[in-house]
Write an enzyme that holds these catalytic residues in place. Structure first.
Site, PDB file in Angstrom:
ATOM      1  CB  THR A 162       8.669   1.795  -1.445  1.00 27.37           C
ATOM      2  OG1 THR A 162       7.465   1.466  -2.180  1.00 27.37           O
ATOM      3  CG2 THR A 162       8.811   0.828  -0.306  1.00 27.37           C
ATOM      4  CB  THR A 164      10.760   7.946  -7.141  1.00 27.17           C
ATOM      5  OG1 THR A 164       9.716   7.148  -7.716  1.00 27.17           O
ATOM      6  CG2 THR A 164      11.934   7.994  -8.090  1.00 27.17           C
ATOM      7  CB  THR A 202       5.591  -1.888  -4.788  1.00 27.52           C
ATOM      8  OG1 THR A 202       4.193  -2.146  -4.762  1.00 27.52           O
ATOM      9  CG2 THR A 202       6.168  -2.300  -6.129  1.00 27.52           C
ATOM     10  CG  PHE A 232      -1.410  -7.767  -7.540  1.00 27.45           C
ATOM     11  CD1 PHE A 232      -0.544  -7.317  -8.522  1.00 27.45           C
ATOM     12  CD2 PHE A 232      -1.047  -8.878  -6.800  1.00 27.45           C
ATOM     13  CE1 PHE A 232       0.663  -7.969  -8.787  1.00 27.45           C
ATOM     14  CE2 PHE A 232       0.155  -9.542  -7.050  1.00 27.45           C
ATOM     15  CZ  PHE A 232       1.003  -9.090  -8.044  1.00 27.45           C
ATOM     16  CB  ALA A 293       1.586  -6.709 -12.360  1.00 25.26           C
ATOM     17  CG  PHE A 296       3.047  -6.390 -18.624  1.00 25.34           C
ATOM     18  CD1 PHE A 296       4.390  -6.276 -18.296  1.00 25.34           C
ATOM     19  CD2 PHE A 296       2.671  -7.427 -19.445  1.00 25.34           C
ATOM     20  CE1 PHE A 296       5.336  -7.170 -18.769  1.00 25.34           C
ATOM     21  CE2 PHE A 296       3.611  -8.338 -19.938  1.00 25.34           C
ATOM     22  CZ  PHE A 296       4.946  -8.208 -19.600  1.00 25.34           C
ATOM     23  CB  CYS A 346       1.557   2.129  -8.040  1.00 23.72           C
ATOM     24  SG  CYS A 346       1.128   1.921  -6.320  1.00 23.72           S
ATOM     25  NE  ARG A 416      -0.420   8.256  -2.751  1.00 24.82           N
ATOM     26  CZ  ARG A 416      -0.251   7.118  -2.063  1.00 24.82           C
ATOM     27  NH1 ARG A 416       0.850   6.922  -1.387  1.00 24.82           N
ATOM     28  NH2 ARG A 416      -1.199   6.200  -2.044  1.00 24.82           N
TER      29      ARG A 416
HETATM   30  N1  LIG Z   1      -1.659   2.818  -3.157  1.00 21.45           N
HETATM   31  C1  LIG Z   1      -1.813   1.760  -3.932  1.00 21.45           C
HETATM   32  O1  LIG Z   1      -2.778   1.655  -4.713  1.00 21.45           O
HETATM   33  C2  LIG Z   1      -0.844   0.614  -3.859  1.00 21.45           C
HETATM   34  C3  LIG Z   1      -1.200  -0.597  -4.448  1.00 21.45           C
HETATM   35  C4  LIG Z   1      -0.306  -1.657  -4.357  1.00 21.45           C
HETATM   36  C5  LIG Z   1       0.924  -1.482  -3.708  1.00 21.45           C
HETATM   37  N2  LIG Z   1       1.254  -0.285  -3.152  1.00 21.45           N
HETATM   38  C6  LIG Z   1       2.534  -0.178  -2.448  1.00 21.45           C
HETATM   39  O2  LIG Z   1       2.272  -0.316  -1.049  1.00 21.45           O
HETATM   40  C7  LIG Z   1       3.173   0.514  -0.291  1.00 21.45           C
HETATM   41  C8  LIG Z   1       2.378   1.454   0.592  1.00 21.45           C
HETATM   42  O3  LIG Z   1       1.604   2.284  -0.247  1.00 21.45           O
HETATM   43  P1  LIG Z   1       0.479   3.229   0.346  1.00 21.45           P
HETATM   44  O4  LIG Z   1      -0.214   3.822  -0.826  1.00 21.45           O
HETATM   45  O5  LIG Z   1      -0.311   2.522   1.372  1.00 21.45           O
HETATM   46  O6  LIG Z   1       1.408   4.336   1.060  1.00 21.45           O
HETATM   47  P2  LIG Z   1       0.947   5.429   2.112  1.00 21.45           P
HETATM   48  O7  LIG Z   1       1.922   6.543   1.977  1.00 21.45           O
HETATM   49  O8  LIG Z   1      -0.512   5.716   1.970  1.00 21.45           O
HETATM   50  O9  LIG Z   1       1.135   4.710   3.525  1.00 21.45           O
HETATM   51  C9  LIG Z   1       2.375   4.369   4.058  1.00 21.45           C
HETATM   52  C10 LIG Z   1       2.313   4.600   5.554  1.00 21.45           C
HETATM   53  O10 LIG Z   1       3.484   4.050   6.156  1.00 21.45           O
HETATM   54  C11 LIG Z   1       3.766   4.829   7.303  1.00 21.45           C
HETATM   55  N3  LIG Z   1       5.122   4.533   7.756  1.00 21.45           N
HETATM   56  C12 LIG Z   1       6.307   4.905   7.213  1.00 21.45           C
HETATM   57  N4  LIG Z   1       7.320   4.392   7.936  1.00 21.45           N
HETATM   58  C13 LIG Z   1       6.768   3.692   8.943  1.00 21.45           C
HETATM   59  C14 LIG Z   1       7.279   2.922  10.034  1.00 21.45           C
HETATM   60  N5  LIG Z   1       8.594   2.770  10.188  1.00 21.45           N
HETATM   61  N6  LIG Z   1       6.428   2.361  10.899  1.00 21.45           N
HETATM   62  C15 LIG Z   1       5.092   2.502  10.735  1.00 21.45           C
HETATM   63  N7  LIG Z   1       4.526   3.198   9.742  1.00 21.45           N
HETATM   64  C16 LIG Z   1       5.355   3.786   8.851  1.00 21.45           C
HETATM   65  C17 LIG Z   1       3.554   6.243   6.818  1.00 21.45           C
HETATM   66  O11 LIG Z   1       3.374   7.129   7.909  1.00 21.45           O
HETATM   67  C18 LIG Z   1       2.299   6.077   5.965  1.00 21.45           C
HETATM   68  O12 LIG Z   1       1.127   6.346   6.704  1.00 21.45           O
HETATM   69  C19 LIG Z   1       4.050   1.210  -1.319  1.00 21.45           C
HETATM   70  O13 LIG Z   1       5.225   0.464  -1.486  1.00 21.45           O
HETATM   71  C20 LIG Z   1       3.226   1.161  -2.593  1.00 21.45           C
HETATM   72  O14 LIG Z   1       4.028   1.175  -3.744  1.00 21.45           O
HETATM   73  C21 LIG Z   1       0.373   0.755  -3.200  1.00 21.45           C
END
Ligand SMILES: NC(=O)c1ccc[n+]([C@@H]2O[C@H](COP(=O)([O-])OP(=O)(O)OC[C@H]3O[C@@H](n4cnc5c(N)ncnc54)[C@H](O)[C@@H]3O)[C@@H](O)[C@H]2O)c1
Length: 555
Positions: A162, A164, A202, A232, A293, A296, A346, A416
């Site tokens: 998700t 920006t 998120t 988290f 969170a 903060f 994030c 990232r």
């Molecule tokens: N990375 C972190 O530390 C963290 C921690 C907490 C929350 N988040 C949140 O979790 C979410 C995912 O983050 P991430 O770091 O794992 O992202 P990421 O980019 O590593 O993984 C997302 C995956 O989703 C896949 N994808 C996209 N559209 C899809 C679909 N329609 N069907 C199947 N797969 C699809 C992408 O190919 C990608 O591999 C985000 O919203 C992020 O803000 C991330």
């Protein structure tokens, strides 16, 4: 379990309210469950979900006794859309802790899924290899067959990216929900049975409402319950965080069906998380809590970083100040390390999103308050790079600078929003020659990161404008810290990798141009020892060496 012709027949003992119930589950193709009860059923309380899901989830009920639980076998199938930094580790741990649940992690990216099915996982995370090895092929599967697994599942987690928005309405602040929306449409299209859809990504507060609309408008009479279950975990400690989370947060609708869906998901987590640590809220509170969170946490970092600039100006030591402040139990000691700035996918994204939501809700003062957290972070990165340049007679043109660490923090290969991008670009813009070493980040990734136009919203601090040609000529990527620092004029520590603490700095000093500078952007090195060796040392927020004091002040 015994085999019957054409299907598996599983016999389970189900305990609830001191009544014992013998269930026979027939598991057919597509994991559809059919249950025949031999005694009168206490399962009517789950009737608002589909029969197969209700029965499957009922089976996942666990009886609890002062936090201790006995588990019954269950037949829930879980699918997770998105095999990224969150989806992969989260589901691997869920599969490990719930051996009777089948967990499928699906992604539209074939290379990513191939990597999950190989010996070299697509992300580096301590302990992850081991968890995956234990479950993969048993009850944990990685696949690109997204529709099949969604169709077969009772609970669908959505953990897609998700980012920006970079264009159009809300560009630079709002979350881009393109991936989320297409995932929701696909779930609605392929589902033939009711499902619980869990927001793991998120998302902006009230996204569940939009998702609900997509699902219900295409539902063909199928019932979907939406839950918010933000993650988290912190990269670098993801497996530890998933094993022992501070809390698990589940938000759902305040309706009987919504509450039953919350209960079903809570029972999955209750396999390994004490129930008192599972917080259940309404949907909007859960969605907003995740943004809050992260805001903060980032605010704490920007606060101590802002203080670090003042320490340098006044002769105070930021470590001593942070310790004195952090021993106040109302404040606490964590997350008070001054550094070159926060990074990761994030913090910035989620604060920008929060800012946008505040502005959309007519709260500009609140938006401006949070905006400052990002601005101080940008200031800190540029302040660090400017310090490097000003210390070296205000020019780094043609000078070699070793960059130790490129990942946004130690124990991850994730780059990232890493501060290293802005620092390196600033130095490249000043015509420095960079020699970069990071134990986990590939050369390809570094070059890609340094070539991307940084999205600019309304920064007051001028961020370096990057020129792609400069990077290929001015940047080299090497395989160890000694090679990076050979003949260098200066050395910058940009990631707090443990291995940097035990480097032979005498050897490094001997191989460098003189005067030799160390700029410690993470305050992990022993500055006094380095000074004894002969280095001129800059540590963030610490009293300045006389050399640095005599140099022109930096903006
Ligand atoms: N990375 C972190 O530390 C963290 C921690 C907490 C929350 N988040 C949140 O979790 C979410 C995912 O983050 P991430 O770091 O794992 O992202 P990421 O980019 O590593 O993984 C997302 C995956 O989703 C896949 N994808 C996209 N559209 C899809 C679909 N329609 N069907 C199947 N797969 C699809 C992408 O190919 C990608 O591999 C985000 O919203 C992020 O803000 C991330």
């Amino acid at each position: 379990m015994r085999k019957a012709s054409g299907c598996d027949v599983n016999v389970y003992l189900y305990q609830r309210e001191n009544r014992h119930l013998l269930c026979h589950f027939h598991r057919f193709r597509h994991n559809k469950l059919f249950c025949f009860l031999t005694h009168s059923s206490p399962l009517a309380h789950l009737s608002s979900l589909s029969p197969s899901l209700s029965l499957a989830l009922a089976h996942s009920q666990v009886s609890r006794n002062k936090g201790k639980r006995t588990q019954n076998q269950k037949m829930v199938k879980i699918c997770c859309l998105g095999a990224g930094y969150v989806g992969g580790p989260t589901m691997a741990v869920m599969a490990l802790k719930c051996p009777e649940i089948e967990v499928a992690v699906v992604d539209i990216s074939e290379p990513r899924i191939n990597a999950w099915n190989s010996d070299k996982l697509p992300i580096y995370e301590p302990g992850l290899d081991d968890v995956v090895k234990q479950c993969r092929g048993r009850n944990l599967f990685f696949s690109t067959d997204v529709e099949k697994h969604v169709f077969e599942s009772d609970i669908v987690f959505v953990s897609v990216n998700t980012p920006t928005k970079t264009q159009g309405l809300g560009a630079g602040k709002a979350a881009d929900l393109t991936y989320w929306e297409s995932a929701a449409r696909m779930i609605a299209d392929v589902s033939k049975s009711s499902k619980i859809v869990v927001e793991k990504s998120t998302v902006p507060v009230r996204t569940a409402e939009a998702i609900e609309k997509i699902l219900t408008h295409n539902s063909k009479g199928i019932e979907f319950q939406i839950l918010s279950n933000p993650e988290f975990l912190a990269e670098g400690t993801a497996i530890k965080d998933l094993y022992n989370p501070d809390r698990v947060l589940i938000g759902g609708r305040d309706t009987p069906a919504g509450q039953k869906a919350i209960e079903a998901l809570r029972d999955v987590y209750a396999h390994w998380v004490p129930v008192e640590q599972i917080i259940c809220t309404n949907l909007w509170s859960a969605e907003l809590s995740k943004l809050a969170a992260n805001a903060f946490l980032a605010q704490r970092i920007s606060s101590v970083n802002a203080m670090s600039a003042l320490c340098e100006a006044t002769g105070a030591d930021v470590t001593q100040v942070a310790h004195a402040v952090g021993t106040d139990t109302r404040i606490g000691p964590k997350f008070l390390n001054a550094s070159v700035g926060f990074g990761g996918s994030c913090f910035q994204k989620d604060i920008l999103n929060l800012i946008y939501i505040c502005e959309c809700n007519g709260l500009p003062e609140v938006a401006n308050y949070w905006k400052q957290v990002v601005k101080v972070n940008d200031y800190q990165k540029i302040r660090f790079a400017n310090r490097v340049v000003s210390s070296m007679f205000n020019t780094v043109s043609g000078k070699k600078i070793a960059i130790l660490g490129f990942a946004f923090k130690k124990d991850t290969g994730d780059t990232r929003e890493t501060p290293a991008i802005d620092v390196c670009n600033r130095l490249v813009a000043d015509k420095a020659k960079l020699s970069i070493y990071d134990p986990q980040v590939s050369e390809e990734q570094m070059r890609k990161d340094l070539s991307m136009a940084r999205f600019d919203w309304d920064h007051k601090v001028p961020l370096p404008q990057y020129k792609a040609e400069g990077v290929s000529e001015q940047v080299s990527v090497v395989s160890d810290a000694y090679e990076a620092s050979k003949d260098a004029h200066g050395l910058c520590v940009l990631t707090e990798w443990d291995e940097f603490k035990s480097l032979d700095f005498k050897r490094i000093f001997d191989g460098m141009q003189k005067p030799a500078f160390v700029f410690d952007g993470r305050n992990i090195l022993d500055a006094e020892k380095l000074r004894e060796i002969g280095f001129i040392v800059y540590s963030i927020g610490k009293p300045l060496d006389s050399w640095l004091k005599d140099m022109p002040s930096v903006a």
